[in-house]
Design an enzyme around this catalytic site. Structure first.
Site, PDB file in Angstrom:
ATOM      1  N   ASP A  20      51.977  40.296  39.204  1.00  0.00           N
ATOM      2  CA  ASP A  20      52.689  40.788  38.026  1.00  0.00           C
ATOM      3  C   ASP A  20      54.171  40.463  38.098  1.00  0.00           C
ATOM      4  O   ASP A  20      54.818  40.326  37.066  1.00  0.00           O
ATOM      5  CB  ASP A  20      52.477  42.292  37.883  1.00  0.00           C
ATOM      6  CG  ASP A  20      51.085  42.595  37.351  1.00  0.00           C
ATOM      7  OD1 ASP A  20      50.974  42.849  36.146  1.00  0.00           O
ATOM      8  OD2 ASP A  20      50.119  42.541  38.131  1.00  0.00           O
ATOM      9  N   GLN A  52      39.055  47.152  37.799  1.00  0.00           N
ATOM     10  CA  GLN A  52      39.148  45.844  37.140  1.00  0.00           C
ATOM     11  C   GLN A  52      38.361  44.764  37.867  1.00  0.00           C
ATOM     12  O   GLN A  52      37.890  43.811  37.247  1.00  0.00           O
ATOM     13  CB  GLN A  52      40.614  45.409  37.027  1.00  0.00           C
ATOM     14  CG  GLN A  52      41.473  46.274  36.134  1.00  0.00           C
ATOM     15  CD  GLN A  52      42.276  47.284  36.927  1.00  0.00           C
ATOM     16  OE1 GLN A  52      41.803  47.815  37.941  1.00  0.00           O
ATOM     17  NE2 GLN A  52      43.487  47.574  36.490  1.00  0.00           N
ATOM     18  N   GLY A  70      46.864  42.343  32.466  1.00  0.00           N
ATOM     19  CA  GLY A  70      47.123  41.085  33.151  1.00  0.00           C
ATOM     20  C   GLY A  70      48.447  40.538  32.657  1.00  0.00           C
ATOM     21  O   GLY A  70      48.662  40.409  31.441  1.00  0.00           O
TER      22      GLY A  70
END
EC number: 5.3.1.-
Length: 349
Positions: free
Chosen positions: A240, A199, A50
């Site tokens: 991201d 995830q 993350g």
């Protein structure tokens, strides 16, 4: 959910403590770190993952490097620090928070270059802690901004994990879900499984379930059907890296979700801390995309799921075109199209 914080700092023992996310949801184990090399491995091997959490972890990693750096003069100290910063920055290339946090730490050292090196080391320790604490506040504020776009009774789809496990606390995409829960709202969350590392099912579903939030896991290829059934009112994902024009790099599969959302007329929201917005990257074409181990695709749970030796293409991220995004929600406010102009204005405030 305090027991599932991704990052903890032990002030008394000067150690970073990370939740091992590679073994969730089967085991809950924490690993302690006190070297830059250990931190590098934790990021590379996705013990921590993350973008916000990676940035915070890297800041502590550079502090650990500073602890053992030469003390004879600032020049030698900073040369060593820069080398370790480049080393840490190479652990994962797509998440801009990584390089951002390292640059903040470097700048803090330069600001204090006239001070004794031992004092600079203490200053960097406090700076890493500040970055950690700031991330918590950023996530909470993003949630407060995002919840203004939602209503009681909604169905929300999320992809990958931009939750508490991807940040210091609250999460970005999940932050409004925790706040809505506190308000007593009745809402449903659909969590994409998120191949190949899962995830969405191992992390997002876990943390929301433990928090008492109504969460349903679906496989990635079910998203279109669930949308067609009218079960989804909004899509919220993390990021991201956001380019200057609004193109957004996020976990592989996000682009496909955005295309589906646009087709079905569902708003697509990006939860983006400002450190994840890279004004120096013009478009998504300029964002480096990490390619990961082929075995993430070909083997799972100790068994092969594809022929040994088969060719594999395994990019960790894709880029969602800005045209598919309804709004980018930051701690500084909600940004609507045209993103190129409005993201620039955001940083001029």
């Amino acid at each position: 959910m305090a027991e599932l914080l991704a990052i903890k700092w032990d002030d008394n023992r000067d150690k970073l403590i990370l939740l091992d996310q590679t073994i969730l949801p089967n085991k809950i184990e924490y690993i302690e770190y006190d070297t830059a090399e250990g931190v590098y491995d934790s990021i590379k091997d996705m013990i921590v993952r993350g973008a916000p959490a990676i940035g915070v972890t890297a800041a502590y990693g550079l502090y650990f490097a500073a602890k053992v750096a030469p003390e004879d003069n600032f020049e030698n100290f900073f040369k060593y620090l820069k080398e370790k910063s480049s080393y840490l920055d190479s652990s994962r290339p797509t998440a801009v928070n990584l390089s951002w946090a390292l640059k903040v730490m470097e700048s803090k050292a330069l600001e204090n270059k006239d001070k004794d090196v031992k004092e600079i080391k203490s200053i960097l320790r406090e700076e890493a802690k500040r970055i950690h604490e700031e991330d918590i506040e950023i996530c909470k504020t993003i949630g407060e901004n995002l919840i203004t776009l939602l209503k009681d009774g909604m169905g929300i789809l999320t992809h990958c994990n931009a939750g508490q496990l991807a940040t210091s606390k609250y999460g970005t995409a999940t932050s409004p879900m925790y706040l809505a829960k506190e308000k007593g709202w009745n809402f449903k969350v659909y969590s994409d499984e998120t191949r190949p590392r899962l995830q969405g099912s191992t992390l997002t579903a876990l943390e929301l379930y433990e928090a008492g939030i109504d969460v349903t896991t679906i496989t990635d290829n079910m998203a279109a059907m669930v949308m067609s059934q009218g079960k989804i009112d909004a899509v919220i994902v993390g990021c991201d890296r956001v380019a200057a024009n609004g193109d957004t790099a996020n976990k592989i599969g996000t682009m496909g979700v955005s295309i589906l959302a646009k087709y079905f007329g569902i708003p697509m929201y990006i939860a983006a801390p400002t450190p994840s917005i890279d004004i120096n990257t013009k478009t998504g074409e300029d964002i480096p995309i990490e390619e990961r181990n082929p075995e993430e695709v070909t083997s799972r749970f100790g068994a092969w799921t594809a022929p040994k030796g088969v060719k594999v293409y395994n990019p960790g991220f894709d880029v969602t075109p800005h045209e598919n995004i309804t709004a980018i929600v930051t701690e500084k406010g909600i940004v609507y199209p045209p993103f190129k102009e409005n993201l620039k204005k955001l940083f001029e405030k």
